[in-house]
Design a protein around this motif. Structure first.
Motif, PDB file in Angstrom:
ATOM      1  N   GLU A  25       6.572  -7.133  20.774  1.00 32.80           N
ATOM      2  CA  GLU A  25       6.977  -7.489  19.414  1.00 32.80           C
ATOM      3  C   GLU A  25       5.815  -7.294  18.445  1.00 32.80           C
ATOM      4  O   GLU A  25       5.985  -6.788  17.333  1.00 32.80           O
ATOM      5  N   ILE A  26       4.614  -7.706  18.877  1.00 33.49           N
ATOM      6  CA  ILE A  26       3.400  -7.542  18.076  1.00 33.49           C
ATOM      7  C   ILE A  26       2.428  -6.670  18.860  1.00 33.49           C
ATOM      8  O   ILE A  26       2.049  -7.006  19.977  1.00 33.49           O
ATOM      9  N   ASP A  27       2.053  -5.551  18.292  1.00 33.55           N
ATOM     10  CA  ASP A  27       1.152  -4.609  18.959  1.00 33.55           C
ATOM     11  C   ASP A  27       0.197  -4.056  17.903  1.00 33.55           C
ATOM     12  O   ASP A  27       0.503  -3.087  17.215  1.00 33.55           O
ATOM     13  N   MET A  28      -0.955  -4.710  17.776  1.00 34.12           N
ATOM     14  CA  MET A  28      -1.884  -4.377  16.710  1.00 34.12           C
ATOM     15  C   MET A  28      -2.519  -3.002  16.931  1.00 34.12           C
ATOM     16  O   MET A  28      -2.837  -2.620  18.057  1.00 34.12           O
ATOM     17  N   GLY A  29      -2.733  -2.269  15.844  1.00 34.63           N
ATOM     18  CA  GLY A  29      -3.360  -0.953  15.924  1.00 34.63           C
ATOM     19  C   GLY A  29      -2.740   0.011  14.931  1.00 34.63           C
ATOM     20  O   GLY A  29      -1.564  -0.124  14.581  1.00 34.63           O
ATOM     21  N   LEU A  30      -3.527   0.986  14.488  1.00 30.95           N
ATOM     22  CA  LEU A  30      -3.067   1.917  13.459  1.00 30.95           C
ATOM     23  C   LEU A  30      -2.786   3.324  13.996  1.00 30.95           C
ATOM     24  O   LEU A  30      -2.192   4.138  13.281  1.00 30.95           O
ATOM     25  N   GLU A  31      -3.190   3.616  15.209  1.00 28.45           N
ATOM     26  CA  GLU A  31      -3.107   5.001  15.696  1.00 28.45           C
ATOM     27  C   GLU A  31      -1.669   5.510  15.727  1.00 28.45           C
ATOM     28  O   GLU A  31      -1.369   6.590  15.209  1.00 28.45           O
ATOM     29  N   ARG A  32      -0.762   4.736  16.315  1.00 30.33           N
ATOM     30  CA  ARG A  32       0.612   5.203  16.458  1.00 30.33           C
ATOM     31  C   ARG A  32       1.298   5.353  15.107  1.00 30.33           C
ATOM     32  O   ARG A  32       1.937   6.367  14.830  1.00 30.33           O
ATOM     33  N   VAL A  33       1.163   4.331  14.255  1.00 33.66           N
ATOM     34  CA  VAL A  33       1.846   4.382  12.958  1.00 33.66           C
ATOM     35  C   VAL A  33       1.244   5.472  12.081  1.00 33.66           C
ATOM     36  O   VAL A  33       1.959   6.114  11.292  1.00 33.66           O
ATOM     37  N   GLN A  34      -0.057   5.748  12.222  1.00 33.78           N
ATOM     38  CA  GLN A  34      -0.688   6.800  11.424  1.00 33.78           C
ATOM     39  C   GLN A  34      -0.185   8.180  11.834  1.00 33.78           C
ATOM     40  O   GLN A  34       0.020   9.060  10.979  1.00 33.78           O
ATOM     41  N   ILE A  35       0.035   8.376  13.133  1.00 40.22           N
ATOM     42  CA  ILE A  35       0.558   9.671  13.609  1.00 40.22           C
ATOM     43  C   ILE A  35       1.910   9.958  12.963  1.00 40.22           C
ATOM     44  O   ILE A  35       2.162  11.058  12.443  1.00 40.22           O
ATOM     45  N   VAL A  36       2.786   8.971  12.970  1.00 37.46           N
ATOM     46  CA  VAL A  36       4.127   9.179  12.412  1.00 37.46           C
ATOM     47  C   VAL A  36       4.058   9.293  10.890  1.00 37.46           C
ATOM     48  O   VAL A  36       4.779  10.109  10.287  1.00 37.46           O
ATOM     49  N   ALA A  37       3.186   8.536  10.266  1.00 38.94           N
ATOM     50  CA  ALA A  37       3.025   8.648   8.808  1.00 38.94           C
ATOM     51  C   ALA A  37       2.576  10.047   8.420  1.00 38.94           C
ATOM     52  O   ALA A  37       3.052  10.609   7.417  1.00 38.94           O
ATOM     53  N   ASP A  38       1.672  10.619   9.186  1.00 36.93           N
ATOM     54  CA  ASP A  38       1.215  11.986   8.905  1.00 36.93           C
ATOM     55  C   ASP A  38       2.351  12.994   9.058  1.00 36.93           C
ATOM     56  O   ASP A  38       2.485  13.933   8.254  1.00 36.93           O
ATOM     57  N   ARG A  39       3.172  12.824  10.068  1.00 35.33           N
ATOM     58  CA  ARG A  39       4.295  13.733  10.269  1.00 35.33           C
ATOM     59  C   ARG A  39       5.299  13.641   9.120  1.00 35.33           C
ATOM     60  O   ARG A  39       5.956  14.623   8.774  1.00 35.33           O
ATOM     61  N   LEU A  40       5.396  12.449   8.539  1.00 31.05           N
ATOM     62  CA  LEU A  40       6.322  12.236   7.420  1.00 31.05           C
ATOM     63  C   LEU A  40       5.689  12.544   6.071  1.00 31.05           C
ATOM     64  O   LEU A  40       6.340  12.409   5.031  1.00 31.05           O
ATOM     65  N   ALA A  41       4.422  12.945   6.101  1.00 35.12           N
ATOM     66  CA  ALA A  41       3.677  13.243   4.864  1.00 35.12           C
ATOM     67  C   ALA A  41       3.649  12.046   3.925  1.00 35.12           C
ATOM     68  O   ALA A  41       3.769  12.187   2.701  1.00 35.12           O
ATOM     69  N   ILE A  42       3.498  10.848   4.501  1.00 35.24           N
ATOM     70  CA  ILE A  42       3.411   9.635   3.685  1.00 35.24           C
ATOM     71  C   ILE A  42       2.033   9.554   3.043  1.00 35.24           C
ATOM     72  O   ILE A  42       1.006   9.640   3.720  1.00 35.24           O
ATOM     73  N   LYS A  43       2.027   9.417   1.759  1.00 36.35           N
ATOM     74  CA  LYS A  43       0.792   9.314   0.991  1.00 36.35           C
ATOM     75  C   LYS A  43       0.785   7.996   0.224  1.00 36.35           C
ATOM     76  O   LYS A  43       1.636   7.146   0.420  1.00 36.35           O
ATOM     77  N   LYS A  44      -0.144   7.869  -0.676  1.00 33.93           N
ATOM     78  CA  LYS A  44      -0.231   6.677  -1.506  1.00 33.93           C
ATOM     79  C   LYS A  44       1.068   6.521  -2.293  1.00 33.93           C
ATOM     80  O   LYS A  44       1.482   7.443  -3.012  1.00 33.93           O
ATOM     81  N   PRO A  45       1.743   5.361  -2.212  1.00 30.85           N
ATOM     82  CA  PRO A  45       3.087   5.236  -2.794  1.00 30.85           C
ATOM     83  C   PRO A  45       3.134   5.003  -4.293  1.00 30.85           C
ATOM     84  O   PRO A  45       4.216   5.028  -4.880  1.00 30.85           O
ATOM     85  N   ALA A  46       1.975   4.763  -4.925  1.00 30.71           N
ATOM     86  CA  ALA A  46       1.955   4.507  -6.369  1.00 30.71           C
ATOM     87  C   ALA A  46       0.543   4.750  -6.886  1.00 30.71           C
ATOM     88  O   ALA A  46      -0.422   4.718  -6.117  1.00 30.71           O
ATOM     89  N   PRO A  47       0.388   5.013  -8.191  1.00 33.99           N
ATOM     90  CA  PRO A  47      -0.961   5.189  -8.743  1.00 33.99           C
ATOM     91  C   PRO A  47      -1.868   3.991  -8.494  1.00 33.99           C
ATOM     92  O   PRO A  47      -3.079   4.149  -8.339  1.00 33.99           O
ATOM     93  N   VAL A  48      -1.281   2.790  -8.492  1.00 32.82           N
ATOM     94  CA  VAL A  48      -2.047   1.571  -8.215  1.00 32.82           C
ATOM     95  C   VAL A  48      -1.406   0.855  -7.033  1.00 32.82           C
ATOM     96  O   VAL A  48      -0.213   0.571  -7.042  1.00 32.82           O
ATOM     97  N   VAL A  49      -2.230   0.576  -6.022  1.00 30.01           N
ATOM     98  CA  VAL A  49      -1.770  -0.161  -4.843  1.00 30.01           C
ATOM     99  C   VAL A  49      -2.591  -1.437  -4.725  1.00 30.01           C
ATOM    100  O   VAL A  49      -3.818  -1.406  -4.722  1.00 30.01           O
ATOM    101  N   ILE A  50      -1.898  -2.562  -4.642  1.00 30.55           N
ATOM    102  CA  ILE A  50      -2.541  -3.858  -4.430  1.00 30.55           C
ATOM    103  C   ILE A  50      -2.066  -4.388  -3.086  1.00 30.55           C
ATOM    104  O   ILE A  50      -0.862  -4.548  -2.865  1.00 30.55           O
ATOM    105  N   THR A  51      -3.001  -4.629  -2.177  1.00 25.42           N
ATOM    106  CA  THR A  51      -2.667  -5.144  -0.858  1.00 25.42           C
ATOM    107  C   THR A  51      -3.069  -6.609  -0.780  1.00 25.42           C
ATOM    108  O   THR A  51      -4.183  -6.973  -1.156  1.00 25.42           O
ATOM    109  N   VAL A  52      -2.143  -7.430  -0.294  1.00 25.35           N
ATOM    110  CA  VAL A  52      -2.345  -8.876  -0.253  1.00 25.35           C
ATOM    111  C   VAL A  52      -2.377  -9.348   1.190  1.00 25.35           C
ATOM    112  O   VAL A  52      -1.450  -9.076   1.963  1.00 25.35           O
ATOM    113  N   THR A  53      -3.443 -10.039   1.559  1.00 27.18           N
ATOM    114  CA  THR A  53      -3.546 -10.631   2.887  1.00 27.18           C
ATOM    115  C   THR A  53      -3.857 -12.108   2.730  1.00 27.18           C
ATOM    116  O   THR A  53      -4.153 -12.587   1.638  1.00 27.18           O
ATOM    117  N   GLY A  54      -3.796 -12.862   3.831  1.00 27.37           N
ATOM    118  CA  GLY A  54      -4.103 -14.285   3.779  1.00 27.37           C
ATOM    119  C   GLY A  54      -3.230 -15.068   4.732  1.00 27.37           C
ATOM    120  O   GLY A  54      -2.195 -14.585   5.194  1.00 27.37           O
TER     121      GLY A  54
END
Length: 458
Positions: A25-54
């Motif tokens: 259910e939880i599998d930390m890591g960016l390698e797998r999701v980055q591979i698929v994002a590259d295949r989908l040509a996913i780029k920055k979704p907006a001129p300004v991106v604000i990421t919120v953590t906490g």
């Protein structure tokens, strides 16, 4: 049957399918999701991106940022998790959940692109949100981290501004057992030279060290920005904010002295306002401060985040129930403070002789149950402990036994009832409550969502 002729899955079918695709259910890591994002040509979704953590307060920050930017006529996309009633709540454009069809279209593209790559439920959903945002002509994308930061799927996108709402102990199995360790994980969303806004005045040193290593300017309350209520105390209706606003790559001083206190926690609203001001999109605030202040008051005055210390009507009853997704000690302490104020306000009426707090609770097994109990024990008179249908849920009998053991250790008296379902527990609390009693539902998003669904008839 050729693939092109196979019937398309509905959204509910897709959600059931992607829940089972990955062994964890939880599998930390960016390698797998980055591979698929590259295949989908996913780029920055907006001129300004604000990421919120906490640990807590992320949702309040996202809601505030969304309202502030939309009030200025901008197109905003928000990605949050988890949801309360419908999966679509996780992906919103202009304050509205996207359609089933938009999500299905995105899931189909991801499924075709991933091929041999296994994705978790959250990774699948994150990619879907990013695909939808790419086609929405956004001005701003606000992305909420699901867990931690450094290895969260959201972190494949570089943030222009990083917001840290709070840091406390939660999800220790994945993030570490100290605030310092957890802060290092959350600092993984920082990018070189980009601003970091914290809601806490004294975040762990590991977070400040991570920001310094990347030459990130850090904005802390009480230092780089300040806020305070004017009248003081809990009854204050006006607050003021002083901070910095980015205009043409220069940060200029900005202040508002007549802001209406919103329903959300002021510490979260103040830091979200600072993050928005650093986006470079709110230059109007400098040239028309009074007009922008009025805009803030209009957009935030009635803003309510679903499931966060929210009062809901009970059909056929004069009573209301407070629902709150609090599920860790930090959030439980905030809830305890709110309940203390609510009880005091009711008892201030000379006609009210008693006001008892009846709390409906179901929790995941991996939470800090002792810390949660200790935060609330002095406020709660009756516990209605339940179970929801998820493998990670701690059985109600086990949670009740923990509560009884904790009470016994402190020589306290405790009233605990056990139920097979959250709705059964809520119904009992409602039937046993006097008119001036306070009914509360908390412990997890699922606990709250089951009561919300029952009240709405959905």
């Amino acid at each position: 049957m050729p693939a092109s002729e196979q019937p398309r899955l509905l959204l509910a079918q897709w959600l059931s399918r992607i829940l089972l695709l990955h062994p964890q259910e939880i599998d930390m890591g960016l390698e797998r999701v980055q591979i698929v994002a590259d295949r989908l040509a996913i780029k920055k979704p907006a001129p300004v991106v604000i990421t919120v953590t906490g640990t807590n307060g992320k949702g309040s920050h996202v809601a505030t940022l969304d309202a502030l930017f939309r009030a200025e006529g901008m197109t905003v996309g928000c990605y949050t998790s988890p949801h309360l009633l419908r999966y679509n709540e996780r992906v919103c454009v202009q304050g509205e959940p996207v359609s089933d069809q938009a999500l299905v279209d995105a899931f189909e593209k991801i499924e075709a692109a991933r091929r041999e790559v296994s994705l978790s439920f959250f990774e699948f959903g994150t990619l879907a949100a990013l695909l939808i945002f790419q086609d929405a002509a956004l001005d701003v994308a606000v992305l909420e981290v699901g867990l931690g930061g450094r290895l969260d799927a959201v972190n494949i996108i570089d943030a222009d501004i990083a917001v840290v709402s709070s840091i406390d102990l939660d999800h220790q199995e994945w993030l570490g057992n100290t605030r310092e360790a957890i802060a290092r994980e959350k600092a993984g969303i920082f990018r070189t030279g980009k601003p970091v806004v914290c809601a806490e005045p004294e975040p762990p040193q590991s977070l400040l060290d991570a920001a310094a290593a990347l030459n990130c300017p850090v904005y802390l309350p009480g230092k780089q920005y300040t806020w305070s209520t004017i009248e003081g105390g809990d009854s204050a209706s006006i607050w003021q904010w002083h901070g910095g606003c980015a205009v043409n790559n220069t940060v200029l001083p900005l202040q508002f002295d007549q802001l209406i206190v919103p329903r959300l926690a002021l510490s979260n609203v103040a830091s979200a306002l600072q993050a928005a001001a650093l986006s470079g999109l709110l230059g109007r605030a400098i040239v028309d401060t009074a007009g922008f202040q009025a805009s803030i008051n209009r957009s935030l005055g009635s803003l309510q985040l679903a499931g966060r210390q929210q009062w809901l009507a009970i059909p056929g009853s004069h009573q209301k129930v407070m629902v709150d997704v609090a599920h860790n000690p930090h959030a439980a302490r905030a809830l305890a403070e709110r309940l203390q104020r609510e009880r005091a306000a009711r008892l201030a009426d000379p006609r009210v002789k008693t006001c008892q707090i009846r709390l409906v609770l179901a929790m995941m097994a991996d939470k800090d149950h002792q810390g949660f109990y200790c935060a609330l024990e002095k406020q709660v008179d009756f516990w209605y402990i339940a179970h929801f249908d998820l493998a990670r849920c701690l059985p109600a009998t086990a949670l009740a036994t923990k509560w009884q053991d904790l009470a016994r250790a402190s020589a306290a008296q405790i009233d605990v009832q056990v139920f097979d379902s959250v709705v059964q527990a809520f119904d009992c609390a409602h039937k046993q409550a006097a008119e001036q009693d306070i009914i509360v539902v908390c412990g997890s998003f699922i606990t709250v969502s089951e009561v919300m669904a029952a009240l709405s008839g959905s």
